[in-house]
Scaffold this motif. Structure first.
Motif, mmCIF file in Angstrom:
data_model
loop_
_atom_site.group_PDB
_atom_site.id
_atom_site.type_symbol
_atom_site.label_atom_id
_atom_site.label_comp_id
_atom_site.label_asym_id
_atom_site.label_seq_id
_atom_site.Cartn_x
_atom_site.Cartn_y
_atom_site.Cartn_z
ATOM 1 N N GLN A 30 38.920 50.698 22.724
ATOM 2 C CA GLN A 30 38.719 50.337 24.114
ATOM 3 C C GLN A 30 38.054 51.471 24.874
ATOM 4 O O GLN A 30 37.116 51.269 25.640
ATOM 5 C CB GLN A 30 40.081 50.029 24.733
ATOM 6 N N LEU A 31 38.596 52.660 24.605
ATOM 7 C CA LEU A 31 38.052 53.845 25.259
ATOM 8 C C LEU A 31 36.588 54.011 24.899
ATOM 9 O O LEU A 31 35.744 54.315 25.740
ATOM 10 C CB LEU A 31 38.856 55.062 24.791
ATOM 11 N N PHE A 32 36.308 53.764 23.634
ATOM 12 C CA PHE A 32 34.934 53.907 23.151
ATOM 13 C C PHE A 32 34.020 52.918 23.870
ATOM 14 O O PHE A 32 32.956 53.289 24.348
ATOM 15 C CB PHE A 32 34.898 53.653 21.642
ATOM 16 N N VAL A 33 34.480 51.657 23.966
ATOM 17 C CA VAL A 33 33.653 50.645 24.625
ATOM 18 C C VAL A 33 33.480 50.982 26.101
ATOM 19 O O VAL A 33 32.382 50.900 26.651
ATOM 20 C CB VAL A 33 34.275 49.232 24.456
ATOM 21 N N GLU A 34 34.591 51.415 26.708
ATOM 22 C CA GLU A 34 34.497 51.799 28.120
ATOM 23 C C GLU A 34 33.509 52.930 28.299
ATOM 24 O O GLU A 34 32.686 52.930 29.214
ATOM 25 C CB GLU A 34 35.871 52.254 28.627
ATOM 26 N N THR B 163 28.344 46.114 31.259
ATOM 27 C CA THR B 163 29.243 45.953 32.407
ATOM 28 C C THR B 163 30.171 44.762 32.188
ATOM 29 O O THR B 163 31.371 44.831 32.472
ATOM 30 C CB THR B 163 28.435 45.754 33.703
ATOM 31 N N ASN B 164 29.598 43.667 31.662
ATOM 32 C CA ASN B 164 30.425 42.497 31.352
ATOM 33 C C ASN B 164 31.537 42.845 30.368
ATOM 34 O O ASN B 164 32.689 42.477 30.554
ATOM 35 C CB ASN B 164 29.572 41.381 30.721
ATOM 36 N N LEU B 165 31.155 43.565 29.326
ATOM 37 C CA LEU B 165 32.116 43.951 28.298
ATOM 38 C C LEU B 165 33.245 44.776 28.905
ATOM 39 O O LEU B 165 34.427 44.549 28.652
ATOM 40 C CB LEU B 165 31.391 44.744 27.207
ATOM 41 N N ASN B 166 32.855 45.733 29.718
ATOM 42 C CA ASN B 166 33.827 46.601 30.359
ATOM 43 C C ASN B 166 34.786 45.796 31.240
ATOM 44 O O ASN B 166 36.004 45.944 31.154
ATOM 45 C CB ASN B 166 33.083 47.645 31.194
ATOM 46 N N THR B 167 34.209 44.910 32.054
ATOM 47 C CA THR B 167 35.030 44.084 32.945
ATOM 48 C C THR B 167 35.985 43.228 32.122
ATOM 49 O O THR B 167 37.172 43.123 32.435
ATOM 50 C CB THR B 167 34.143 43.150 33.796
ATOM 51 N N TYR B 168 35.446 42.651 31.061
ATOM 52 C CA TYR B 168 36.258 41.773 30.220
ATOM 53 C C TYR B 168 37.451 42.527 29.621
ATOM 54 O O TYR B 168 38.593 42.090 29.716
ATOM 55 C CB TYR B 168 35.380 41.189 29.111
ATOM 56 N N LEU C 43 30.266 33.785 31.930
ATOM 57 C CA LEU C 43 30.903 32.926 32.930
ATOM 58 C C LEU C 43 32.379 33.271 33.098
ATOM 59 O O LEU C 43 32.924 33.196 34.188
ATOM 60 C CB LEU C 43 30.753 31.448 32.539
ATOM 61 N N HIS C 44 33.001 33.673 31.976
ATOM 62 C CA HIS C 44 34.417 34.069 32.040
ATOM 63 C C HIS C 44 34.582 35.275 32.965
ATOM 64 O O HIS C 44 35.468 35.316 33.816
ATOM 65 C CB HIS C 44 34.918 34.380 30.640
ATOM 66 N N VAL C 45 33.693 36.246 32.791
ATOM 67 C CA VAL C 45 33.743 37.446 33.624
ATOM 68 C C VAL C 45 33.475 37.065 35.082
ATOM 69 O O VAL C 45 34.164 37.538 36.005
ATOM 70 C CB VAL C 45 32.725 38.496 33.113
#
Lengths: 861, 135
Positions: free
Chosen positions: A620-624, A678-683, A824-826
């Motif tokens: 998660q940290l890596f993706v963030e 940004t989408n990934l992070n928000t998700y 759309l989910h985000v």
């Protein structure tokens, strides 16, 4: 002779004339005709009796029960009485240390029932019969007929010198008989039924004959009885073996069927009464800190009263080196034989056993020790590690168990060891199964509650009063990660007084206030030494541990187990359980070696989960980080391009080269990259419930225009797909929203619209104020931003689903198989995070995505 | 007076592109790559605006300048506090507008007090320029 033969026998004998003459030849040299006739008549009688015995006892040996044995003996006593003409016949057998008299058959004797019941069970040791059959192998014969020709009292006395028949005995015998029948005793024969085992006489039972109607005719009477006795001893031997085997196997099958929970207690009860022990106990291996020790698991006694039993049970814990159990477990003593793995200790006292109760509460002449080992074992294991526990059986004075009884005891426990292992481990096994199911069911992204739930599970599994999990900080200090206890307290070790009480919240999950910092506490040492520690009596002032900081419990904390959690060879924390709960009649108050094994298993589960969580966290940290780090390169690209544009504008170059187009493409492509991250992070953050909103004053209208500009190359992506975005928003108030996130929503909706629009259509954007919408069941004044496009539309069935994560409509898949399914989910997450609502129309005329946001977000001019 | 802007961001490439962009538009932007350098520049110059990133590493030299710097790397927030303190203590005699220039999207509200606006990376450079120089 004839008078002694029944008609039937006489006939039989006459037919077998050759047999008669053969006997006559054998005995004629030594016997007179009368004696010979008498002898022969006895032989015939005996044969008659034996054939009866054989008939009675040979039937269905397989399902022979104690009951049929009893009734057969009763039937036989009737036959004996008739054939040998005794008024009184009784059979009995020895049931370990008890003599069982069968309902006697009396002829012409009236007897009341209560007397019969009194006689049924006679204490072996205290009874005359018991003494006789214990000391003699031959029949004991007593008679008042002082007829020297037939019976010589003095001869008899000299023959049975070992048995002193004095006046007192005489009285005893009379009393015994009068008690039985209230009849004058004229003669009495007590005949032991015994066997020879390891060159030792072992009584199995007896029969008593009394008041023969005719004068006793010795020695033929004796010879007949001897033969009968020898024959019966075989039958008794088999029968009593069958009974004990029956009872033993009943116990074994019942342990699993009926007595599982109290299994150990029931085994103790059975063995104690079956083998007439004074007191029995079961000890299980445990630890004191890291030193080997034994804890009392269960005990049983029929003989000790409640006070004595409590006094014996109070000594419930010994260090291995301080008591004989250590020697038994290390096999330092000599077992009774290579086949009988039981240890015997004569004249035990507190000196040679270490057992403190032997000084006062308990007097025993002998203790038998029976160690129980794991049924499943491997060769490589150390024998001591396979030890499940040690049974101790205290013998009543004078008694010793004969070899066959010891064999039986040994075999019984060898059978039981399998069940004992299951009793000890099975409950834990089921709990471990529950634990693993529980652990696997917990979503590890719910890290907040994860360890709390684990702590609750461990508490149940360990039968502990409270359970806490500590983790280490980077500075090797231990902080509380989770606990089932709501309070902690500081207790003075000596006075046992509470010095201070703390709420759990003070410490839990607070790595900035660690509890243990390189101290001598058991908990810290377990972390440092990577060793599981158990202590039996927490407040024992001789302990060097300083465990005064502890979970608040109903009683004072007495026992603690601390086990390290080791990940990749490094200790990351410890699990601590406080106070063992005990159930039913168990009084084991300490954690044992089995608890240690179970806790090891749990901690390896946790290490695995810990590793999984760490990996997930790192991912998660890596993706963030990735999402974050990618913004800077995009910023550099955008800045560099604009700088190039500015510089180019100062040069003269061929405008028809379309360089601006290249730049637009670069800006668009990098904006897609940026938006994906940004989408990934928000998700990910919304999954973790960590999505924060930063509300700022935003001119959303210009943001929409800006996005439209950036998307320009996308609208013309394919030559045949010429889509326009028309702006119908002429006025929109400034809003207090999260700029980055709402831009993301717009970006997602617009790119979505472009992707699924028909060729040469126009996407329209609208703003509508003052709408009343029901949001989460509440009428809310809203404004609406909507995007309309003509394209593939959304199937009715998909209207709700398209906002679900990773869901992609079938028609969407057919057009563009690649999308991530989170856009759309985000968008929905963010809009709802702003207190709004996102909707899509199900009809494609046109397809409309609407965002409703509460009027409160409007900044008033 | 010539517009002077301080940009405190450890990313040299980014700082250079931004500086060039501002200069091409006719504004003077001085980049600082470390905390101590930024504080030194604050004292030596008068800035109209300050652009500061939030996640910036620091070294021991910087820790001497501000002992409050800690491992969560939110150096930009400490820097902003420091600047406001310097204004209050009159260590500098001008009152610059402060902009966060960051890729972090969810800053706690309290950390933005005294900040004119947060410019979110990435942003079109022209808009950055407008926002910083603007109205």
């Amino acid at each position: 002779m004839i008078k002694l033969l029944s008609n039937q026998n006489f006939e039989r004998l006459s037919r077998a004339e050759s047999y008669y003459s053969k006997l006559k030849n054998i005995f004629s040299e030594h016997l007179t005709e009368v004696q010979l006739q008498e002898k022969i008549s006895y032989i015939v009688l005996l044969q008659e009796l034996l054939s009866e015995v054989e008939q009675l006892f040979s039937i269905s040996k397989n399902d022979y029960s104690e009951e049929t044995f009893h009734s057969n003996l009763n039937a036989f006593s009737l036959i004996v009485s008739k054939t040998l003409k005794y008024d009184f016949v009784v059979f009995g057998y020895r049931y370990e240390n008890t003599l069982v008299d069968l309902t006697p058959f009396y002829k012409q004797v009236e007897i009341n029932n209560s007397n019969v019941n009194d006689l049924k069970v006679i204490n072996y040791q205290n009874s005359l019969v018991g003494r006789i059959i214990d000391e003699m192998d031959d029949p004991f014969i007593w008679t008042t007929e002082n007829d020297g020709d037939i019976f010589n009292y003095d001869q008899f006395i000299s023959k049975y010198r070992s048995f002193d028949i004095d006046r007192k005995t005489h009285k005893n015998i009379e009393r015994f008989f009068s008690f039985l029948g209230k009849t004058k005793l004229t003669n009495l024969i007590i005949c032991p039924i015994s066997t020879i085992e390891s060159q030792k006489h072992r009584p199995l039972g007896y029969f008593i004959l009394a008041n023969k109607q005719s004068p006793l005719s010795l020695p033929f009477e004796i010879e007949l009885l001897r033969s009968l006795k020898n024959y019966l001893s075989q039958i008794f031997k088999n029968q009593t073996r069958i009974f004990t085997q029956d009872r033993d196997s009943n116990l074994i099958s019942d342990i699993f069927k009926k007595h599982f929970i109290n299994g150990i207690q029931d085994i103790l009860r059975y063995v104690t009464s079956e083998f007439s022990f004074k007191y029995s106990s079961f000890w299980v291996p445990t630890l004191e800190e890291a030193r080997k020790a034994f804890g009392l698991n269960k005990s049983y006694s029929d003989e000790l009263d409640g006070r004595e039993l409590t006094a014996c049970n109070q000594y419930d814990f010994y260090l291995e080196k301080d008591c004989i159990l250590g020697k038994v477990s290390a096999q330092e003593l000599q077992p009774i034989s290579s086949e009988i793995n039981i240890y015997s200790l004569e004249s035990p006292n507190s000196e040679n056993t270490g057992f403190k109760c032997l000084d006062k509460e308990l007097v025993a002449d002998r203790i038998y020790f029976k160690p129980i080992y794991k049924y499943y074992n491997t060769e490589a294991e150390i024998i001591e590690d396979r030890l499940l526990g040690i049974f101790c059986f205290y013998q009543k004075s004078r008694d010793t168990l004969d070899e066959s009884t010891l064999k039986r005891l040994n075999e019984l426990f060898d059978e039981l060891s399998f069940y004992i292992e299951h009793i000890i481990y099975d409950a834990s096994f089921h709990s471990i199964k529950d634990l693993s199911r529980e652990l696997l069911s917990i979503d590890i992204t719910e890290i907040q509650n994860y360890y709390d739930r684990i702590a609750v599970t461990i508490r149940a599994l360990m039968h502990a009063e409270e359970t806490s999990i500590f983790f280490a900080t980077q500075d090797n200090e231990l902080y509380l990660r989770a606990s089932t206890a709501s309070e902690f307290r500081h207790v003075d070790k000596l006075s046992k007084e509470i010095i201070e009480t703390y709420k759990k919240e003070t410490f839990v999950n607070n790595s900035l206030s660690p509890i243990y910092k390189d101290d001598s506490s058991l908990t810290y040492r377990s972390y440092r030494d990577k060793v599981t520690y158990i202590i039996h009596d927490l407040h024992d002032p001789t302990l060097r541990t300083n465990c005064s900081f502890c979970e608040s419990t109903l009683s004072y904390s007495t026992t603690i187990i601390v086990s390290p959690i080791i990940v990749d060879g490094r200790c990351v924390g410890v699990i601590r359980c406080v106070n063992k709960k005990h159930y039913g009649d168990a009084f084991l108050k300490t954690f044992t070696k089995f608890d240690k094994d179970i806790l090891h298993l749990i901690s390896s589960f946790i290490s695995y989960q810990h590793l999984k969580i760490k990996t997930a966290e790192n991912q998660q940290l890596f993706v963030e980080k990735l999402a974050h780090e990618n913004k800077t390169p995009v910023q550099i690209i955008w800045s560099a391009i604009e700088n190039i544009e500015t510089k180019l504008s100062r040069l003269s170059y061929d405008k028809s080269l379309g360089i601006e187009k290249n730049f637009q493409n670069i800006i668009f492509a990098t904006s897609v990259l940026n938006n994906n991250y940004t989408n990934l992070n928000t998700y990910l953050r919304s999954k973790e419930d960590k999505l924060n909103y930063t509300y700022e004053k935003v001119d959303l209208r210009s943001k929409i225009e800006e996005i439209t500009t950036i998307l320009q190359p996308y609208l013309e992506k394919e030559s045949n797909k010429n889509i326009a975005i028309s702006h119908n928003i002429h006025h929109m108030p400034k809003l207090r929203i999260d700029e980055v996130k709402m831009v993301q929503v717009i970006y997602n909706l617009l790119t979505n619209a472009v992707r699924y629009s028909d060729n040469s259509t126009t996407i329209s954007t609208y703003y509508k104020s003052n709408q009343i919408v029901t949001i989460r069941g509440k009428q809310t004044e809203c404004f609406e931003i909507k995007f309309c496009n003509f394209g593939i539309g959304v199937d009715k069935a998909d209207v709700e689903k398209i906002f679900k994560e990773y869901y992609r409509g079938e028609n969407a898949m057919s057009i563009n198989p690649n999308g991530t399914g989170i856009g759309l989910h985000v968008a929905k997450t963010i809009v709802e995070g702003h207190g709004g609502l996102i909707q899509v129309t199900e009809l494609n005329n046109p397809t409309t995505f609407s965002i409703f946001l509460p009027n409160e977000l409007i900044i008033k001019q | 007076m010539e517009n002077k802007i301080l940009l405190f961001d450890e990313e040299v490439l980014l700082s250079n592109e931004i500086r060039e962009g501002f200069e091409l538009q006719g504004a003077k932007l001085i980049p600082a790559y470390t905390y101590s350098e930024a504080i030194r520049l604050l004292k030596e110059n008068k800035f109209d605006s300050i652009l500061v990133d939030i996640v910036i590493p620091f070294n021991n030299e910087d820790k001497k300048v501000n002992p409050n710097l800690h491992n969560n790397m939110r150096t930009g927030i400490e820097f902003k506090k420091h600047v406001i303190q310097m204004i209050e203590k009159k260590e500098i005699d001008y009152n610059p507008r402060i902009f966060y220039f960051t890729a972090i999207s969810d800053l706690p509200e309290g950390d933005s007090s005294g900040v004119t606006a947060t410019i979110h990376k990435p942003k079109r450079p022209k808009q950055i320029f407008q926002q910083v120089m603007g109205s």
